[in-house]
Design a protein around this motif. Sequence first.
Motif, PDB file in Angstrom:
ATOM      1  N   ARG A 199      -3.471 -17.295 -10.487  1.00 11.22           N
ATOM      2  CA  ARG A 199      -4.880 -17.306 -10.881  1.00 11.22           C
ATOM      3  C   ARG A 199      -5.785 -17.306  -9.648  1.00 11.22           C
ATOM      4  N   ARG A 200      -5.451 -18.115  -8.650  1.00 10.76           N
ATOM      5  CA  ARG A 200      -6.272 -18.151  -7.431  1.00 10.76           C
ATOM      6  C   ARG A 200      -6.215 -16.828  -6.693  1.00 10.76           C
ATOM      7  N   PHE A 201      -5.002 -16.247  -6.562  1.00 14.74           N
ATOM      8  CA  PHE A 201      -4.868 -15.010  -5.797  1.00 14.74           C
ATOM      9  C   PHE A 201      -5.580 -13.854  -6.491  1.00 14.74           C
ATOM     10  N   LEU A 202      -5.369 -13.693  -7.784  1.00 11.14           N
ATOM     11  CA  LEU A 202      -6.034 -12.602  -8.500  1.00 11.14           C
ATOM     12  C   LEU A 202      -7.541 -12.813  -8.538  1.00 11.14           C
ATOM     13  N   GLY A 203      -7.968 -14.069  -8.579  1.00  9.34           N
ATOM     14  CA  GLY A 203      -9.389 -14.366  -8.557  1.00  9.34           C
ATOM     15  C   GLY A 203     -10.056 -14.011  -7.245  1.00  9.34           C
ATOM     16  N   SER A 204      -9.267 -13.846  -6.177  1.00 10.96           N
ATOM     17  CA  SER A 204      -9.836 -13.474  -4.879  1.00 10.96           C
ATOM     18  C   SER A 204     -10.252 -12.018  -4.821  1.00 10.96           C
ATOM     19  N   GLY A 205      -9.826 -11.217  -5.794  1.00  8.54           N
ATOM     20  CA  GLY A 205     -10.173  -9.795  -5.813  1.00  8.54           C
ATOM     21  C   GLY A 205      -9.174  -8.897  -5.121  1.00  8.54           C
ATOM     22  N   ALA A 206      -8.077  -9.462  -4.613  1.00  3.82           N
ATOM     23  CA  ALA A 206      -7.117  -8.661  -3.846  1.00  3.82           C
ATOM     24  C   ALA A 206      -6.499  -7.539  -4.669  1.00  3.82           C
ATOM     25  N   TYR A 207      -6.330  -7.769  -5.973  1.00  3.43           N
ATOM     26  CA  TYR A 207      -5.723  -6.743  -6.837  1.00  3.43           C
ATOM     27  C   TYR A 207      -6.753  -6.072  -7.747  1.00  3.43           C
ATOM     28  N   ASP A 208      -8.026  -6.212  -7.434  1.00  8.30           N
ATOM     29  CA  ASP A 208      -9.061  -5.581  -8.266  1.00  8.30           C
ATOM     30  C   ASP A 208      -8.882  -4.066  -8.407  1.00  8.30           C
ATOM     31  N   PRO A 209      -8.497  -3.344  -7.339  1.00  4.02           N
ATOM     32  CA  PRO A 209      -8.296  -1.899  -7.522  1.00  4.02           C
ATOM     33  C   PRO A 209      -7.218  -1.566  -8.558  1.00  4.02           C
ATOM     34  N   ILE A 210      -6.218  -2.430  -8.723  1.00  3.29           N
ATOM     35  CA  ILE A 210      -5.194  -2.200  -9.749  1.00  3.29           C
ATOM     36  C   ILE A 210      -5.817  -2.319 -11.136  1.00  3.29           C
ATOM     37  N   ALA A 211      -6.624  -3.354 -11.327  1.00  4.34           N
ATOM     38  CA  ALA A 211      -7.298  -3.528 -12.622  1.00  4.34           C
ATOM     39  C   ALA A 211      -8.231  -2.361 -12.907  1.00  4.34           C
ATOM     40  N   GLU A 267      11.049   9.114 -17.814  1.00  6.34           N
ATOM     41  CA  GLU A 267      10.538   8.826 -19.153  1.00  6.34           C
ATOM     42  C   GLU A 267      11.423   7.795 -19.842  1.00  6.34           C
ATOM     43  N   PRO A 268      10.821   6.725 -20.373  1.00  6.96           N
ATOM     44  CA  PRO A 268      11.610   5.768 -21.145  1.00  6.96           C
ATOM     45  C   PRO A 268      12.090   6.415 -22.439  1.00  6.96           C
ATOM     46  N   PRO A 269      13.164   5.921 -23.010  1.00  5.55           N
ATOM     47  CA  PRO A 269      13.636   6.450 -24.293  1.00  5.55           C
ATOM     48  C   PRO A 269      12.555   6.349 -25.362  1.00  5.55           C
ATOM     49  N   GLY A 270      12.341   7.441 -26.056  1.00  2.00           N
ATOM     50  CA  GLY A 270      11.356   7.455 -27.134  1.00  2.00           C
ATOM     51  C   GLY A 270       9.943   7.769 -26.707  1.00  2.00           C
ATOM     52  N   PHE A 271       9.721   7.975 -25.398  1.00  2.00           N
ATOM     53  CA  PHE A 271       8.377   8.228 -24.893  1.00  2.00           C
ATOM     54  C   PHE A 271       8.335   9.540 -24.121  1.00  2.00           C
ATOM     55  N   GLU A 272       7.134  10.120 -24.036  1.00  2.00           N
ATOM     56  CA  GLU A 272       6.909  11.268 -23.170  1.00  2.00           C
ATOM     57  C   GLU A 272       5.886  10.898 -22.103  1.00  2.00           C
ATOM     58  N   ARG A 273       6.104  11.371 -20.887  1.00  2.00           N
ATOM     59  CA  ARG A 273       5.211  11.034 -19.791  1.00  2.00           C
ATOM     60  C   ARG A 273       3.924  11.836 -19.893  1.00  2.00           C
ATOM     61  N   MET A 274       2.795  11.153 -19.745  1.00  2.00           N
ATOM     62  CA  MET A 274       1.492  11.782 -19.795  1.00  2.00           C
ATOM     63  C   MET A 274       0.905  11.971 -18.395  1.00  2.00           C
ATOM     64  N   GLU A 275       0.966  10.934 -17.581  1.00  2.00           N
ATOM     65  CA  GLU A 275       0.467  11.022 -16.206  1.00  2.00           C
ATOM     66  C   GLU A 275       1.012   9.850 -15.412  1.00  2.00           C
ATOM     67  N   SER A 276       1.034  10.023 -14.101  1.00  2.00           N
ATOM     68  CA  SER A 276       1.401   8.922 -13.215  1.00  2.00           C
ATOM     69  C   SER A 276       0.605   9.060 -11.929  1.00  2.00           C
ATOM     70  N   ASP A 277       0.378   7.933 -11.279  1.00  2.00           N
ATOM     71  CA  ASP A 277      -0.443   7.937 -10.077  1.00  2.00           C
ATOM     72  C   ASP A 277       0.028   6.804  -9.174  1.00  2.00           C
ATOM     73  N   MET A 278      -0.136   6.990  -7.874  1.00  2.00           N
ATOM     74  CA  MET A 278       0.167   5.947  -6.900  1.00  2.00           C
ATOM     75  C   MET A 278      -1.143   5.393  -6.355  1.00  2.00           C
ATOM     76  N   LEU A 279      -1.169   4.093  -6.177  1.00  2.00           N
ATOM     77  CA  LEU A 279      -2.324   3.404  -5.611  1.00  2.00           C
ATOM     78  C   LEU A 279      -1.845   2.651  -4.386  1.00  2.00           C
ATOM     79  N   ASN A 280      -2.475   2.921  -3.242  1.00  2.00           N
ATOM     80  CA  ASN A 280      -2.031   2.345  -1.978  1.00  2.00           C
ATOM     81  C   ASN A 280      -3.254   1.929  -1.165  1.00  2.00           C
ATOM     82  N   TYR A 281      -3.299   0.658  -0.771  1.00  2.00           N
ATOM     83  CA  TYR A 281      -4.405   0.182   0.060  1.00  2.00           C
ATOM     84  C   TYR A 281      -3.973  -1.094   0.782  1.00  2.00           C
ATOM     85  N   SER A 282      -4.770  -1.516   1.759  1.00  2.00           N
ATOM     86  CA  SER A 282      -4.460  -2.706   2.546  1.00  2.00           C
ATOM     87  C   SER A 282      -5.386  -3.852   2.157  1.00  2.00           C
ATOM     88  N   VAL A 283      -4.842  -5.062   2.233  1.00  2.00           N
ATOM     89  CA  VAL A 283      -5.613  -6.266   1.938  1.00  2.00           C
ATOM     90  C   VAL A 283      -5.413  -7.262   3.077  1.00  2.00           C
TER      91      VAL A 283
END
Length: 283
Positions: free
Chosen positions: A64-76, A214-230
């Motif tokens: 809770r403290r770490f996520l509250g710092s905003g370090a993972y805000d770009p993921i959200a 692709e997981p069983p029963g699913f089809e892939r729609m899109e994927s993306d990589m997110l990379n940054y420094s904190v």
Amino acid sequence: MIVPFQALACPLDGAALHRSGNAWQCGSGHSFDISSQGYTHLLPVQRKRSRDPGDSKEMVASRRRFLGSGAYDPIAQATNRMVLAGAPVGANMACLDAGCGEGHYLRRLTASAGPDMTLALVGLDISKWAVQSAARQDKQMTWLVGSNANLPIRSGSLDWILCMFGFPVYAEFARVLKPGGQLLQVDAGSRHLHELREIIYPAIKAERKNTVSEPPGFERMESDMLNYSVPLSSMEQISDLLAMTPHLYRAKAEDVAKAKALTRLSITVDVRLARFRLKPTSL
């Protein structure tokens, strides 16, 4: 607008649960109290693998403290874009965060949704401490202690599932999604927390390719990589990051101590976001 998620299922026999006062009950007479904090425990004792499964109270506080710092805000932010981008005006959407922790990503999703949207949001985690923390911070959503292996959710009732660094159980995900429902899975990439891992492990495994299948029963729609420094600027922040990862228990105590003694550390955040859609034939 946030509305209560109602499509719960009894974890003992799979029958529909209906709310009656401060409890959820099924037709067979099974009853599950809603706690004073506002969550419901739907993990039967016979399905627990330990007395107190999941993250500890201390780990939840660190997250809770770490996520509250905003370090993972770009993921959200990236998660919210994928989930909300294709939603029509006035959409009604039911979404489960499978492994919700203390509810950070669902709260961020709520904050990004348009005022014309109606969201029925449910967060589930196997850790009662995580769900308690989530329920204390938000009273609008439905919070459950439960397992991804046996989701206490009625079949075909969800538009979206989020699995944020969690443990996906694709057969269960396919069961509870509506036809055409979608799964957003967020996982660590090959460079994720590389600098921290260099400190606490004598050797790091060869970097794996950032591929997604692709997981069983699913089809892939899109994927993306997110990379940054904190930049982490205190011993407390570094300790909190360690405490919310499995590295705290995988590394040797003396190597963990080296990391906790640092006052500054710049880390790489490297994650993969993959969106899948349920195939019509999978149900």
